[in-house]
Enzyme design. Sequence first.
Site, PDB file in Angstrom:
ATOM      1  CD  GLU A  78      -2.830  -1.266   0.117  1.00 25.92           C
ATOM      2  OE1 GLU A  78      -3.010  -0.241  -0.561  1.00 25.92           O
ATOM      3  OE2 GLU A  78      -3.405  -2.359  -0.097  1.00 25.92           O
ATOM      4  CG  HIS A 165      -4.300  -5.392   1.887  1.00 24.19           C
ATOM      5  ND1 HIS A 165      -4.534  -4.050   1.719  1.00 24.19           N
ATOM      6  CD2 HIS A 165      -5.115  -5.790   2.913  1.00 24.19           C
ATOM      7  CE1 HIS A 165      -5.448  -3.662   2.607  1.00 24.19           C
ATOM      8  NE2 HIS A 165      -5.807  -4.691   3.335  1.00 24.19           N
TER       9      HIS A 165
HETATM   10  N1  PCA Z   1      -8.235  -7.014   6.301  1.00 21.40           N
HETATM   11  C1  PCA Z   1      -9.208  -5.966   6.534  1.00 21.40           C
HETATM   12  C2  PCA Z   1      -9.136  -5.684   8.012  1.00 21.40           C
HETATM   13  C3  PCA Z   1      -8.386  -6.824   8.616  1.00 21.40           C
HETATM   14  C4  PCA Z   1      -7.788  -7.536   7.475  1.00 21.40           C
HETATM   15  O1  PCA Z   1      -6.985  -8.470   7.548  1.00 21.40           O
HETATM   16  C5  PCA Z   1      -8.990  -4.750   5.639  1.00 21.40           C
HETATM   17  O2  PCA Z   1      -8.466  -4.899   4.534  1.00 21.40           O
HETATM   18  O3  PCA Z   1      -9.361  -3.642   6.032  1.00 21.40           O
END
Ligand code: PCA
Length: 204
Positions: A78, A165
């Site tokens: 990100e 992510h």
């Molecule tokens: N993903 C969520 C919140 C916790 C997680 O592992 C998100 O992308 O906001």
Amino acid sequence: MNILVTGFEPFGGEAVNPSWEAVRRLPAHIDGVTVTTVQLPTAFQRGEQALLRALEDCRPERVLCVGLAGGRKGFTLERVGINLRDARIPDNDGFQPEDRPVRPDGPAAYFATLPVKDMVLGLNRADIPAAVSYSAGTYVCNDILYTLLDWQAREMPDARGGFVHLPYTREQAAAKGADVPWMSLDEMVRGLELAVRLASGESR
Ligand code: PCA
């Protein structure tokens, strides 16, 4: 050098969260970097509190927060955390803020300070699918990234922070159908170890 790496507890009806499953498998030392791992509640208020407690406790020079983005392919690094909470589903405490700021008096956004592009390149070179992402969403992950960068800007301006992510695991994806992207937990752990090395390097 010390690095704090966080993962999240399961949310949204899933039995596991690959972010914590991968983070908790990291070794305590990687190339002379001391690795501290912490699991964060997937809840706006308690998640922030747990993050701030961990930041105050270890005052880490590098921070890599990790979460699940089901449906995405590979690692997504990100680039930015925004000052917005807009939850599509309630968090694990039943809280579902809509169109609210993370910090009413905070700036609109913070850029990640880890070398995001270099990290993507390094991961790709090691055959880990990875890309830069320009939105961490508006749920708990974005909240944690914004809160992290806001804290670092005020408390440890020389420290660097960012967010990765991860996709679903194979097991999670298989339960959802044939077209859902996934990555094995082993590959996630290998990718995170490399991400820690790349995050600890000097280039920005
Ligand atoms: N993903 C969520 C919140 C916790 C997680 O592992 C998100 O992308 O906001």
